[in-house]
Design a protein around this motif. Sequence first.
Motif, PDB file in Angstrom:
ATOM      1  N   ASP A  47       0.800  -1.237   0.000  1.00  0.00           N
ATOM      2  CA  ASP A  47       0.000   0.000   0.000  1.00  0.00           C
ATOM      3  C   ASP A  47       0.824   1.274   0.000  1.00  0.00           C
ATOM      4  OD1 ASP A  47       0.989   0.140   2.578  1.00  0.00           O
ATOM      5  OD2 ASP A  47      -0.910  -0.348   3.559  1.00  0.00           O
ATOM      6  N   GLY A  48       2.174   1.154   0.012  1.00  0.00           N
ATOM      7  CA  GLY A  48       3.024   2.345  -0.085  1.00  0.00           C
ATOM      8  C   GLY A  48       3.259   3.084   1.219  1.00  0.00           C
ATOM      9  N   GLN A  49       2.813   2.516   2.360  1.00  0.00           N
ATOM     10  CA  GLN A  49       3.123   3.158   3.638  1.00  0.00           C
ATOM     11  C   GLN A  49       4.628   3.080   3.907  1.00  0.00           C
ATOM     12  OE1 GLN A  49       0.263   2.677   7.082  1.00  0.00           O
ATOM     13  NE2 GLN A  49      -0.268   0.858   5.871  1.00  0.00           N
ATOM     14  N   ASN A  50       5.114   4.060   4.703  1.00  0.00           N
ATOM     15  CA  ASN A  50       6.523   4.109   5.071  1.00  0.00           C
ATOM     16  C   ASN A  50       6.636   4.396   6.565  1.00  0.00           C
ATOM     17  OD1 ASN A  50       7.767   4.069   2.226  1.00  0.00           O
ATOM     18  ND2 ASN A  50       6.318   5.775   2.122  1.00  0.00           N
ATOM     19  N   SER A  51       7.649   3.847   7.190  1.00  0.00           N
ATOM     20  CA  SER A  51       7.803   3.999   8.633  1.00  0.00           C
ATOM     21  C   SER A  51       9.282   4.019   8.986  1.00  0.00           C
ATOM     22  CB  SER A  51       7.109   2.832   9.360  1.00  0.00           C
ATOM     23  OG  SER A  51       7.270   2.928  10.756  1.00  0.00           O
ATOM     24  N   LEU A  52       9.589   4.748  10.056  1.00  0.00           N
ATOM     25  CA  LEU A  52      10.973   4.826  10.532  1.00  0.00           C
ATOM     26  C   LEU A  52      11.035   4.354  11.976  1.00  0.00           C
ATOM     27  CD1 LEU A  52      13.929   5.759  10.148  1.00  0.00           C
ATOM     28  CD2 LEU A  52      13.224   7.999  11.023  1.00  0.00           C
ATOM     29  N   TRP A  53      11.924   3.401  12.226  1.00  0.00           N
ATOM     30  CA  TRP A  53      12.222   2.998  13.597  1.00  0.00           C
ATOM     31  C   TRP A  53      13.441   3.780  14.068  1.00  0.00           C
ATOM     32  CZ3 TRP A  53      11.920  -3.053  14.448  1.00  0.00           C
ATOM     33  CH2 TRP A  53      10.574  -3.471  14.314  1.00  0.00           C
ATOM     34  N   GLN A  54      13.239   4.666  15.048  1.00  0.00           N
ATOM     35  CA  GLN A  54      14.381   5.331  15.659  1.00  0.00           C
ATOM     36  C   GLN A  54      14.928   4.423  16.743  1.00  0.00           C
ATOM     37  OE1 GLN A  54      13.696   9.225  17.312  1.00  0.00           O
ATOM     38  NE2 GLN A  54      15.709   9.328  18.269  1.00  0.00           N
ATOM     39  N   MET A  55      16.160   3.988  16.559  1.00  0.00           N
ATOM     40  CA  MET A  55      16.770   3.042  17.477  1.00  0.00           C
ATOM     41  C   MET A  55      17.648   3.768  18.490  1.00  0.00           C
ATOM     42  SD  MET A  55      15.534   0.221  16.347  1.00  0.00           S
ATOM     43  CE  MET A  55      16.514  -0.980  17.258  1.00  0.00           C
ATOM     44  N   ASN A  56      17.638   3.280  19.715  1.00  0.00           N
ATOM     45  CA  ASN A  56      18.572   3.721  20.747  1.00  0.00           C
ATOM     46  C   ASN A  56      19.466   2.533  21.049  1.00  0.00           C
ATOM     47  OD1 ASN A  56      19.977   4.774  22.866  1.00  0.00           O
ATOM     48  ND2 ASN A  56      18.195   5.202  24.157  1.00  0.00           N
ATOM     49  N   GLY A  57      20.487   2.392  20.247  1.00  0.00           N
ATOM     50  CA  GLY A  57      21.316   1.197  20.331  1.00  0.00           C
ATOM     51  C   GLY A  57      20.534   0.012  19.828  1.00  0.00           C
ATOM     52  N   THR A  58      20.291  -0.950  20.695  1.00  0.00           N
ATOM     53  CA  THR A  58      19.580  -2.169  20.308  1.00  0.00           C
ATOM     54  C   THR A  58      18.110  -2.130  20.711  1.00  0.00           C
ATOM     55  OG1 THR A  58      20.221  -3.202  22.412  1.00  0.00           O
ATOM     56  CG2 THR A  58      21.694  -3.527  20.515  1.00  0.00           C
ATOM     57  N   THR A  59      17.627  -0.958  21.125  1.00  0.00           N
ATOM     58  CA  THR A  59      16.254  -0.815  21.586  1.00  0.00           C
ATOM     59  C   THR A  59      15.471   0.101  20.654  1.00  0.00           C
ATOM     60  OG1 THR A  59      16.973  -1.067  23.887  1.00  0.00           O
ATOM     61  CG2 THR A  59      14.792  -0.099  23.523  1.00  0.00           C
ATOM     62  N   LEU A  60      14.247  -0.295  20.297  1.00  0.00           N
ATOM     63  CA  LEU A  60      13.371   0.561  19.511  1.00  0.00           C
ATOM     64  C   LEU A  60      12.857   1.677  20.426  1.00  0.00           C
ATOM     65  CD1 LEU A  60      11.655   1.398  17.102  1.00  0.00           C
ATOM     66  CD2 LEU A  60       9.984  -0.345  17.765  1.00  0.00           C
ATOM     67  N   GLU A  61      13.264   2.916  20.148  1.00  0.00           N
ATOM     68  CA  GLU A  61      12.899   4.042  21.007  1.00  0.00           C
ATOM     69  C   GLU A  61      11.604   4.701  20.566  1.00  0.00           C
ATOM     70  OE1 GLU A  61      15.269   7.998  21.453  1.00  0.00           O
ATOM     71  OE2 GLU A  61      15.846   6.681  23.105  1.00  0.00           O
ATOM     72  N   GLN A  62      11.407   4.858  19.254  1.00  0.00           N
ATOM     73  CA  GLN A  62      10.202   5.526  18.758  1.00  0.00           C
ATOM     74  C   GLN A  62       9.956   5.123  17.309  1.00  0.00           C
ATOM     75  OE1 GLN A  62      10.149   9.683  19.636  1.00  0.00           O
ATOM     76  NE2 GLN A  62       8.165  10.051  18.706  1.00  0.00           N
ATOM     77  N   THR A  63       8.658   5.028  16.969  1.00  0.00           N
ATOM     78  CA  THR A  63       8.272   4.734  15.595  1.00  0.00           C
ATOM     79  C   THR A  63       7.629   5.963  14.982  1.00  0.00           C
ATOM     80  OG1 THR A  63       7.903   2.393  16.084  1.00  0.00           O
ATOM     81  CG2 THR A  63       6.848   3.270  14.110  1.00  0.00           C
ATOM     82  N   TYR A  64       8.072   6.345  13.801  1.00  0.00           N
ATOM     83  CA  TYR A  64       7.509   7.485  13.079  1.00  0.00           C
ATOM     84  C   TYR A  64       6.774   6.981  11.836  1.00  0.00           C
ATOM     85  CZ  TYR A  64      10.633  10.466  15.840  1.00  0.00           C
ATOM     86  OH  TYR A  64      11.274  11.100  16.868  1.00  0.00           O
ATOM     87  N   ALA A  65       5.501   7.350  11.699  1.00  0.00           N
ATOM     88  CA  ALA A  65       4.765   7.066  10.472  1.00  0.00           C
ATOM     89  C   ALA A  65       5.105   8.157   9.463  1.00  0.00           C
ATOM     90  CB  ALA A  65       3.269   7.034  10.748  1.00  0.00           C
ATOM     91  N   LEU A  66       5.790   7.788   8.409  1.00  0.00           N
ATOM     92  CA  LEU A  66       6.196   8.736   7.377  1.00  0.00           C
ATOM     93  C   LEU A  66       5.091   8.857   6.322  1.00  0.00           C
ATOM     94  CD1 LEU A  66       9.908   7.560   6.938  1.00  0.00           C
ATOM     95  CD2 LEU A  66       9.043   9.414   8.372  1.00  0.00           C
ATOM     96  N   PRO A  67       5.137   9.884   5.503  1.00  0.00           N
ATOM     97  CA  PRO A  67       4.131  10.017   4.453  1.00  0.00           C
ATOM     98  C   PRO A  67       4.086   8.792   3.545  1.00  0.00           C
ATOM     99  CG  PRO A  67       5.341  12.074   4.706  1.00  0.00           C
ATOM    100  CD  PRO A  67       6.040  11.065   5.556  1.00  0.00           C
ATOM    101  N   THR A  68       2.896   8.460   3.117  1.00  0.00           N
ATOM    102  CA  THR A  68       2.696   7.313   2.227  1.00  0.00           C
ATOM    103  C   THR A  68       3.011   7.694   0.784  1.00  0.00           C
ATOM    104  OG1 THR A  68       1.009   6.369   3.666  1.00  0.00           O
ATOM    105  CG2 THR A  68       0.974   5.676   1.355  1.00  0.00           C
ATOM    106  N   VAL A  69       3.684   6.799   0.080  1.00  0.00           N
ATOM    107  CA  VAL A  69       3.932   6.961  -1.365  1.00  0.00           C
ATOM    108  C   VAL A  69       3.161   5.830  -2.045  1.00  0.00           C
ATOM    109  CG1 VAL A  69       5.653   7.050  -3.190  1.00  0.00           C
ATOM    110  CG2 VAL A  69       6.198   7.968  -0.915  1.00  0.00           C
ATOM    111  N   THR A  70       1.941   6.146  -2.463  1.00  0.00           N
ATOM    112  CA  THR A  70       1.027   5.107  -2.954  1.00  0.00           C
ATOM    113  C   THR A  70       1.417   4.556  -4.316  1.00  0.00           C
ATOM    114  OG1 THR A  70      -0.421   6.833  -3.824  1.00  0.00           O
ATOM    115  CG2 THR A  70      -0.917   5.978  -1.627  1.00  0.00           C
ATOM    116  N   ASP A  71       2.156   5.354  -5.121  1.00  0.00           N
ATOM    117  CA  ASP A  71       2.605   4.879  -6.423  1.00  0.00           C
ATOM    118  C   ASP A  71       3.740   3.883  -6.193  1.00  0.00           C
ATOM    119  OD1 ASP A  71       3.569   4.413  -8.943  1.00  0.00           O
ATOM    120  OD2 ASP A  71       3.724   6.532  -9.514  1.00  0.00           O
ATOM    121  N   LEU A  72       3.448   2.609  -6.354  1.00  0.00           N
ATOM    122  CA  LEU A  72       4.423   1.567  -6.042  1.00  0.00           C
ATOM    123  C   LEU A  72       5.517   1.444  -7.092  1.00  0.00           C
ATOM    124  CD1 LEU A  72       2.062  -1.192  -4.614  1.00  0.00           C
ATOM    125  CD2 LEU A  72       3.325   0.596  -3.400  1.00  0.00           C
TER     126      LEU A  72
END
Length: 469
Positions: A389-414
Amino acid sequence: MVLRIMPVGDSNTHGYITDFDSESGGYRGYLWNSLVADGLAVDFVGTRSNGPSTIDRNHEGYYGYRIDQVAGIVNNLLDTNQPDVILLMLGTNDLIQDTDVSNAPNRLAALIDQIFSQRPNVQILLASLPPLTYSDNDPQQVVAFNSAVSGIVTSRAAQGRRINFVDIYNSLTANDLADRIHPTATGYAQIANTWYGAIRSSVSFDFVSFNASNFSANENAPSTAAVTLTRSGRISEEVSGTIILSDGTATAPADYDNTPLNFSFLSGQTTITIPIPIVNDTLAEASETITLTLTNLSSGFRVVSPSTATFTILNNDVLNPTDFTGDGRADILWRNQVNGQNSLWQMNGSTLEQTYALPTVADLNWSVVGVADFTGDGRADILWRNQADGQNSLWQMNGTTLEQTYALPTVTDLNWSVVGVADFTGDGRADIFWRNATNGQNAITQINGSAWEWQLLSSPVEPSWYIVG
């Protein structure tokens, strides 16, 4: 280099006379003109503004405010205005509103302590209240309050605080009041003369400061790491002082030497340069900061803003794009294409040191399309794209731990796919290179948290070409 003066109080600081003359600026106009006529470098600071256009109109005078109400906002005022000197005349509304009058001096003392707690080097000129005849009790209450004000000044000065008493009360009489509360124009002029005398007798205009709030140098060029100090006033005299270095995001002694730096201006010198002892390490990391503070000036000289500065050590070591732990070595990220589990191998060279289980992403339409430092903290993060579906996401890592998830803008054109991640803009954060497999268009997106800036490159490249590096 100027002295930042913040007038603080109620409608008598605002400059109210009557409803027909409420925007005169009160004592501030007369005081400003007197200081400027002496050629003094001053700046009235505040978030409020009124008075003649020929003066510096900024102040913190609030109609009807009591001491407790100013205490409720003063931390923000100090942060915003960064004053060197505060002209404080406050308490009239505590008396005329009959608000726990016997404890009004205690509230004022607490406000003084609150100010010094947040801004220890500020100088407070604390005024007695003008005469007040609003009710029968007011004359006696003002006298009692003002006596306590003088005591507040004496006790805080004994603690080493920079505080002075300004006797506004005895500069006026009841005849100088326009409405039994607020001074007339003549009364404000007399108040200004009293403030002026107090400033000239107790405030030093011999300044030392940093010439900027921010400095930087490349980590691999320690000989260029330096800050500049400036001074004004009695330049014929020698003046010495100290710069204290403390950790921002940098850590001593690994990143810099935190031994206090003593400095001296020779007679006639107005500018000097002080080297900052940074360490050129080999660790790939984010740029790091040192906090610098001016202190211990020679007697009679004062520190003015900017009295602190941030020194940034610009990292020159290349970040390994898959270094999650910040040790300068590549690590290995795994994804299970059957159940969506994810795992991280922390490597020590060619040796597996430790295994970390990361959160499972069961939807197998999600795939990792980039591993790089997108947040500028010196550690790898994980970029995901949903191939359905073209969704994008960023995992901000703090070393080996997932600190925060960011939902990035969707790029629907695959037809668009991520073909590379790298720092194209030179800001210390990885960017995303996109390519459209159908029409050959290319784009770069610069990430800032959950937002990004999409920049379409000018010339499409025929689809038979593909990125190899």
